[in-house]
Design a protein around this motif. Sequence first.
Motif, PDB file in Angstrom:
ATOM      1  N   ILE A   8       0.594  -1.256  -0.412  1.00 44.33           N
ATOM      2  CA  ILE A   8      -0.175  -0.023   0.021  1.00 44.33           C
ATOM      3  C   ILE A   8       0.846   1.356   0.040  1.00 44.33           C
ATOM      4  O   ILE A   8       0.130   2.382  -0.638  1.00 44.33           O
ATOM      5  CB  ILE A   8      -0.906   0.507   1.257  1.00 44.33           C
ATOM      6  CG1 ILE A   8      -2.057  -0.861   0.687  1.00 44.33           C
ATOM      7  CG2 ILE A   8      -1.430   1.187   1.395  1.00 44.33           C
ATOM      8  CD1 ILE A   8      -2.807  -1.180   1.987  1.00 44.33           C
ATOM      9  N   ALA A   9       2.012   1.904   0.536  1.00 45.06           N
ATOM     10  CA  ALA A   9       3.542   1.989   0.993  1.00 45.06           C
ATOM     11  C   ALA A   9       3.580   2.804  -0.093  1.00 45.06           C
ATOM     12  O   ALA A   9       3.321   3.621  -0.781  1.00 45.06           O
ATOM     13  CB  ALA A   9       3.979   2.004   2.305  1.00 45.06           C
ATOM     14  N   ARG A  13       3.734   5.789  -3.068  1.00 46.82           N
ATOM     15  CA  ARG A  13       4.538   6.867  -2.938  1.00 46.82           C
ATOM     16  C   ARG A  13       5.196   7.085  -1.240  1.00 46.82           C
ATOM     17  O   ARG A  13       5.534   8.490  -1.569  1.00 46.82           O
ATOM     18  CB  ARG A  13       4.287   7.154  -4.190  1.00 46.82           C
ATOM     19  CG  ARG A  13       4.595   7.187  -5.549  1.00 46.82           C
ATOM     20  CD  ARG A  13       3.892   7.690  -6.644  1.00 46.82           C
ATOM     21  NE  ARG A  13       4.209   7.272  -7.961  1.00 46.82           N
ATOM     22  CZ  ARG A  13       4.303   8.098  -9.044  1.00 46.82           C
ATOM     23  NH1 ARG A  13       4.506   9.476  -9.362  1.00 46.82           N
ATOM     24  NH2 ARG A  13       4.039   6.886 -10.277  1.00 46.82           N
ATOM     25  N   VAL A  14       5.205   6.392  -0.859  1.00 52.22           N
ATOM     26  CA  VAL A  14       5.843   6.849   1.099  1.00 52.22           C
ATOM     27  C   VAL A  14       6.297   5.601   1.370  1.00 52.22           C
ATOM     28  O   VAL A  14       5.566   4.348   0.932  1.00 52.22           O
ATOM     29  CB  VAL A  14       4.346   7.610   1.327  1.00 52.22           C
ATOM     30  CG1 VAL A  14       3.863   8.601   1.081  1.00 52.22           C
ATOM     31  CG2 VAL A  14       3.079   6.016   1.683  1.00 52.22           C
ATOM     32  N   ASP A  15       6.743   6.108   2.374  1.00 51.99           N
ATOM     33  CA  ASP A  15       7.405   4.505   3.477  1.00 51.99           C
ATOM     34  C   ASP A  15       6.415   4.455   3.835  1.00 51.99           C
ATOM     35  O   ASP A  15       6.351   5.083   5.196  1.00 51.99           O
ATOM     36  CB  ASP A  15       8.653   5.436   3.293  1.00 51.99           C
ATOM     37  CG  ASP A  15       9.759   5.879   2.509  1.00 51.99           C
ATOM     38  OD1 ASP A  15       9.713   5.202   1.467  1.00 51.99           O
ATOM     39  OD2 ASP A  15      10.358   7.137   3.361  1.00 51.99           O
ATOM     40  N   GLY A  73       2.828  -0.700  12.695  1.00 52.25           N
ATOM     41  CA  GLY A  73       3.578  -0.222  11.647  1.00 52.25           C
ATOM     42  C   GLY A  73       2.143   0.977  11.173  1.00 52.25           C
ATOM     43  O   GLY A  73       1.174   1.282  11.483  1.00 52.25           O
ATOM     44  N   ALA A  74       2.359   1.640  10.036  1.00 52.61           N
ATOM     45  CA  ALA A  74       1.861   2.980   9.839  1.00 52.61           C
ATOM     46  C   ALA A  74       2.146   3.513   8.783  1.00 52.61           C
ATOM     47  O   ALA A  74       3.373   3.144   8.359  1.00 52.61           O
ATOM     48  CB  ALA A  74       1.514   4.330  10.969  1.00 52.61           C
ATOM     49  N   ILE A  75       1.247   4.108   8.018  1.00 52.50           N
ATOM     50  CA  ILE A  75       1.855   5.469   6.642  1.00 52.50           C
ATOM     51  C   ILE A  75       1.090   6.454   7.124  1.00 52.50           C
ATOM     52  O   ILE A  75       0.027   7.227   7.784  1.00 52.50           O
ATOM     53  CB  ILE A  75       0.894   4.351   5.532  1.00 52.50           C
ATOM     54  CG1 ILE A  75       0.874   3.123   5.050  1.00 52.50           C
ATOM     55  CG2 ILE A  75       0.703   5.508   4.534  1.00 52.50           C
ATOM     56  CD1 ILE A  75       0.101   2.329   3.950  1.00 52.50           C
ATOM     57  N   GLY A  86      -5.649   6.271  -3.238  1.00 51.98           N
ATOM     58  CA  GLY A  86      -4.950   5.346  -3.800  1.00 51.98           C
ATOM     59  C   GLY A  86      -5.452   3.994  -3.184  1.00 51.98           C
ATOM     60  O   GLY A  86      -6.067   2.892  -3.693  1.00 51.98           O
ATOM     61  N   ALA A  87      -5.201   4.215  -1.623  1.00 47.60           N
ATOM     62  CA  ALA A  87      -5.218   2.769  -1.148  1.00 47.60           C
ATOM     63  C   ALA A  87      -6.949   2.493  -1.614  1.00 47.60           C
ATOM     64  O   ALA A  87      -7.089   1.109  -1.428  1.00 47.60           O
ATOM     65  CB  ALA A  87      -5.638   3.198   0.226  1.00 47.60           C
TER      66      ALA A  87
END
Length: 363
Positions: A8-9, A13-15, A73-75, A86-87
Amino acid sequence: MRTTLADIAAALRVDPLGDADLVITGITEPADAGPEDLALAMQPAYIDDLAKGGAVAALLPAGTDWQALGLKGAICPDRPRYALAGASAMMDAGEGYPAGLHPTAFIDPSAQLGDGVSVGPLAVIGAGAQIGANSVIGPQVHVGAQAQLGQRALLREGVRIGARVVIGDNFIAQPGAVVGGDGFSFVTPEKSTAEDVRETLGDTVTAEGQAWARIHSLGGVLVGDDVEIGANSCIDRGTVRPTRVGDGCKIDNLVQIGHNVVLGRNCLVCAGAGIAGSSRLGDNVVVAGMAGVADNISVGDNVVIAAASAVLSNVPAGRAVMGYPAVKMETNVAAYKASRRLPRLLADVASLKKAVFKDGGTD
């Protein structure tokens, strides 16, 4: 849908933060989340709800101390709600329409279907219609003669596309949407009461001719790319020129777009709104729920029309309007505040009246 926090990340386009291998099978609100859900805690009130559920991963605003919330965990993107677009696309299981052509569908021999098109049960595709590649024509959909749909169209249950309507790529129509019905155009042999009232603003009503003759709709509808139309919304064909809906427009449920209307690019028209015939809206216009735009009105670019407003005159670009009739939003708010003070003002006037006229008289 089964994926991981890392997947998903990457799509966003994120870590990923924390355990990137966490399994994600759904997206839900924090209070309802389980250990395989991505909790949507995009605002402080929802962050507080994380403790009520069982989420171990969440979508949070940038800079949030996710570890202090007990998450694994997290976004944390800069704009979480945009990331949700997007998710949610990743997790959407779709409607489950089967591939191929259903045996109960009727497809005229002269219709042209691109590669990968699927057609559902009891759908009808008329003579000379063209359906772009990888489009999905759902059950009981009707596509009229010589209509054209671009690539990757999705027409859900019961959608109706009229004859000779032209639609671009990536079009989505929710159940019951109708594109290409005839416009609501009628005229009387003599001047009608409606015309009389429009000219006199109701000062007199003298006209008597009310035998309505139908003006046929000879124009079509032209819809750009990346347009979405909500359930049971209608876009009428033009009288002699086409009704136009620009690229990127998003139209909610139960919306009426009248004949000859022109919508610019990326307009947002919310539920229950109506745009009357021959009005023109610029680019990036927002029409909130239950608002209406009268016929032959011009609305400039980047205008915001508040909910339940009635636009009865032209609106310049960049203005926010509100009320009936719609005026500048700050003007409408000031008038509303003043109206709420009227009871107190009348009480003050009555008190002053008693003080001036001891006997309660008026002169």
